[in-house]
Design a protein around this motif. Structure first.
Motif, PDB file in Angstrom:
ATOM      1  N   LEU A  54       0.966  -1.290   0.275  1.00 41.61           N
ATOM      2  CA  LEU A  54       0.194  -0.449   0.009  1.00 41.61           C
ATOM      3  C   LEU A  54       0.998   1.472   0.146  1.00 41.61           C
ATOM      4  O   LEU A  54       0.412   2.287  -0.870  1.00 41.61           O
ATOM      5  CB  LEU A  54      -0.984  -0.212   1.269  1.00 41.61           C
ATOM      6  CG  LEU A  54      -1.955  -0.812   1.063  1.00 41.61           C
ATOM      7  CD1 LEU A  54      -3.062  -1.279   2.612  1.00 41.61           C
ATOM      8  CD2 LEU A  54      -2.686  -0.764   0.584  1.00 41.61           C
ATOM      9  N   ILE A  55       2.169   1.212   0.527  1.00 41.75           N
ATOM     10  CA  ILE A  55       3.006   2.555   0.819  1.00 41.75           C
ATOM     11  C   ILE A  55       3.572   2.581  -0.729  1.00 41.75           C
ATOM     12  O   ILE A  55       3.076   3.206  -1.257  1.00 41.75           O
ATOM     13  CB  ILE A  55       3.795   2.060   1.177  1.00 41.75           C
ATOM     14  CG1 ILE A  55       3.474   2.436   3.059  1.00 41.75           C
ATOM     15  CG2 ILE A  55       4.899   3.612   1.988  1.00 41.75           C
ATOM     16  CD1 ILE A  55       4.438   1.862   3.729  1.00 41.75           C
ATOM     17  N   LEU A  74       0.756   4.368  -2.717  1.00 46.40           N
ATOM     18  CA  LEU A  74       0.914   5.713  -2.500  1.00 46.40           C
ATOM     19  C   LEU A  74       2.155   6.214  -2.939  1.00 46.40           C
ATOM     20  O   LEU A  74       1.593   8.008  -3.306  1.00 46.40           O
ATOM     21  CB  LEU A  74       0.956   6.177  -1.205  1.00 46.40           C
ATOM     22  CG  LEU A  74      -0.834   5.413  -0.477  1.00 46.40           C
ATOM     23  CD1 LEU A  74      -0.534   6.031   1.430  1.00 46.40           C
ATOM     24  CD2 LEU A  74      -1.801   6.051  -0.807  1.00 46.40           C
ATOM     25  N   LYS A  76       1.422   6.322  -6.666  1.00 45.97           N
ATOM     26  CA  LYS A  76       0.561   7.857  -7.452  1.00 45.97           C
ATOM     27  C   LYS A  76       0.643   9.149  -6.850  1.00 45.97           C
ATOM     28  O   LYS A  76       0.741  10.527  -8.109  1.00 45.97           O
ATOM     29  CB  LYS A  76      -0.859   7.653  -6.080  1.00 45.97           C
ATOM     30  CG  LYS A  76      -1.584   5.826  -6.981  1.00 45.97           C
ATOM     31  CD  LYS A  76      -1.917   5.755  -8.496  1.00 45.97           C
ATOM     32  CE  LYS A  76      -3.320   7.099  -8.410  1.00 45.97           C
ATOM     33  NZ  LYS A  76      -3.947   6.102 -10.111  1.00 45.97           N
ATOM     34  N   GLN A  77       1.703   9.885  -6.075  1.00 40.89           N
ATOM     35  CA  GLN A  77       2.084  11.120  -5.865  1.00 40.89           C
ATOM     36  C   GLN A  77       3.845  10.697  -6.740  1.00 40.89           C
ATOM     37  O   GLN A  77       2.976  12.624  -7.089  1.00 40.89           O
ATOM     38  CB  GLN A  77       2.849  10.885  -4.535  1.00 40.89           C
ATOM     39  CG  GLN A  77       3.243  11.984  -3.511  1.00 40.89           C
ATOM     40  CD  GLN A  77       4.820  12.397  -4.474  1.00 40.89           C
ATOM     41  OE1 GLN A  77       5.394  11.213  -4.950  1.00 40.89           O
ATOM     42  NE2 GLN A  77       5.332  13.477  -4.112  1.00 40.89           N
ATOM     43  N   LEU A  97      -7.516   4.017  -1.636  1.00 39.94           N
ATOM     44  CA  LEU A  97      -6.162   4.778  -1.356  1.00 39.94           C
ATOM     45  C   LEU A  97      -5.765   5.424  -2.855  1.00 39.94           C
ATOM     46  O   LEU A  97      -4.683   5.853  -2.879  1.00 39.94           O
ATOM     47  CB  LEU A  97      -5.051   3.680  -0.920  1.00 39.94           C
ATOM     48  CG  LEU A  97      -5.112   4.031   0.973  1.00 39.94           C
ATOM     49  CD1 LEU A  97      -3.967   2.815   1.286  1.00 39.94           C
ATOM     50  CD2 LEU A  97      -5.200   4.616   1.092  1.00 39.94           C
ATOM     51  N   GLY A  98      -6.525   5.133  -3.978  1.00 42.29           N
ATOM     52  CA  GLY A  98      -6.353   5.617  -5.414  1.00 42.29           C
ATOM     53  C   GLY A  98      -5.272   4.005  -6.286  1.00 42.29           C
ATOM     54  O   GLY A  98      -5.714   4.764  -7.116  1.00 42.29           O
ATOM     55  N   ASN A 129       3.701  16.447   2.975  1.00 47.67           N
ATOM     56  CA  ASN A 129       2.226  15.560   2.932  1.00 47.67           C
ATOM     57  C   ASN A 129       2.064  14.623   3.345  1.00 47.67           C
ATOM     58  O   ASN A 129       1.490  13.339   3.258  1.00 47.67           O
ATOM     59  CB  ASN A 129       2.170  14.815   1.382  1.00 47.67           C
ATOM     60  CG  ASN A 129       0.610  14.342   0.716  1.00 47.67           C
ATOM     61  OD1 ASN A 129      -0.057  15.187   1.248  1.00 47.67           O
ATOM     62  ND2 ASN A 129       0.559  14.244  -0.530  1.00 47.67           N
ATOM     63  N   LEU A 140      -1.012  11.890   3.284  1.00 42.65           N
ATOM     64  CA  LEU A 140      -0.471  10.390   2.937  1.00 42.65           C
ATOM     65  C   LEU A 140      -1.156   9.581   3.042  1.00 42.65           C
ATOM     66  O   LEU A 140      -1.590   8.224   2.566  1.00 42.65           O
ATOM     67  CB  LEU A 140       0.217  11.074   1.958  1.00 42.65           C
ATOM     68  CG  LEU A 140       0.548  10.430  -0.399  1.00 42.65           C
ATOM     69  CD1 LEU A 140      -0.596  10.397  -1.169  1.00 42.65           C
ATOM     70  CD2 LEU A 140       2.147  10.429  -0.423  1.00 42.65           C
ATOM     71  N   PHE A 141       0.142   9.570   4.611  1.00 43.75           N
ATOM     72  CA  PHE A 141       0.372   7.703   4.932  1.00 43.75           C
ATOM     73  C   PHE A 141      -1.226   7.298   5.775  1.00 43.75           C
ATOM     74  O   PHE A 141      -0.244   6.793   6.195  1.00 43.75           O
ATOM     75  CB  PHE A 141       1.863   8.042   4.922  1.00 43.75           C
ATOM     76  CG  PHE A 141       2.455   8.190   3.631  1.00 43.75           C
ATOM     77  CD1 PHE A 141       2.875   7.132   2.895  1.00 43.75           C
ATOM     78  CD2 PHE A 141       2.907   9.091   3.362  1.00 43.75           C
ATOM     79  CE1 PHE A 141       3.164   6.872   1.851  1.00 43.75           C
ATOM     80  CE2 PHE A 141       4.081   9.645   1.844  1.00 43.75           C
ATOM     81  CZ  PHE A 141       3.952   8.280   1.425  1.00 43.75           C
ATOM     82  N   LEU A 184      -2.660   4.391   6.487  1.00 38.06           N
ATOM     83  CA  LEU A 184      -2.285   3.437   7.277  1.00 38.06           C
ATOM     84  C   LEU A 184      -1.762   2.882   8.189  1.00 38.06           C
ATOM     85  O   LEU A 184      -1.325   1.973   9.157  1.00 38.06           O
ATOM     86  CB  LEU A 184      -0.861   3.471   6.322  1.00 38.06           C
ATOM     87  CG  LEU A 184      -0.563   3.710   5.499  1.00 38.06           C
ATOM     88  CD1 LEU A 184       0.441   3.284   3.901  1.00 38.06           C
ATOM     89  CD2 LEU A 184      -1.579   2.694   3.842  1.00 38.06           C
TER      90      LEU A 184
END
Length: 200
Positions: A33-34, A37, A40-41, A63-64, A163, A166-167, A170
């Motif tokens: 998942l990180i 992210l 996507k970032q 989460l995108g 940001n 963003l995380f 989680l």
């Protein structure tokens, strides 16, 4: 969160991800998942997440993730090709310690793809079948990564500072320090992503 983000950043370095890439992430645990992210970032246009757990697939979508795959519902490589007009993924991140996924990663990759074996396999169980012809004829670049260095940590800290929200999804549970035993049980249960202990 700095250390796991730094580890993902280190794994991403040789992948040279661009906004035109389709990225396949195998595994939707905290590290997968990180990876989602961070991808996507960095402006990646399409991220596909492969995960057996429906709960984790839902989190990935929230989460995108642009698409999710249940690898138990069909051949992973074929599902990826169906989503990419037959091309396969430009970048593949293996973020789950399942031997078959390492094999499937090569089969899911497009010509010229970059693949990172981010996860490791249990000690003594690293011998797995890989089709060398896929690497040869598709001109694949396969890398491995582990840990991180000071530059990775600095980049992770900069990303967190710029940001912080963003995380934050989680972190799924918070416990005061005097309930550390409950926090460890919650972490072991497998329902949480990251559990935070705090001092009151």
């Amino acid at each position: 969160m700095t250390e796991p983000i730094a580890a993902v950043i280190r794994g991403f370095r040789p992948l040279n991800i661009t906004e035109n890439d389709t990225v396949l992430i195998c595994g939707a645990g905290p590290m997968g998942l990180i990876s989602l992210l961070v991808a996507k970032q960095r402006g990646v246009g399409k991220v596909i997440v492969s995960q057996t757990s429906p709960h984790r697939r839902q989190i990935a979508e929230e989460l995108g993730a642009d698409a999710t795959i249940n690898p138990r519902e069909g051949d992973l490589a074929e599902q990826v090709k169906d989503m990419t007009d037959g091309a396969g993924a430009d970048v593949v991140v293996v973020a789950t310690p399942v031997a078959q996924v390492f094999t499937d990663a090569l089969r899911s990759a497009a010509v010229g793809a970059r693949i990172n074996f981010f996860a490791g396999l249990p000690s003594g169980k690293g011998d797995i079948p890989l089709d060398a012809n896929l690497i040869h004829y598709r001109e694949l670049i396969v890398t491995g990564s582990t840990a991180n260095n000071n530059a990775d940590c600095q980049e992770a800290l900069d990303l967190l500072a710029s940001n912080p929200d963003l995380f934050s999804p989680l972190i799924s549970a918070f416990y005061p320090l005097n309930e550390a035993d409950k926090a460890f049980e919650a972490a072991k249960a497998g329902d949480n992503l990251k559990v935070i202990l705090y001092s009151e």
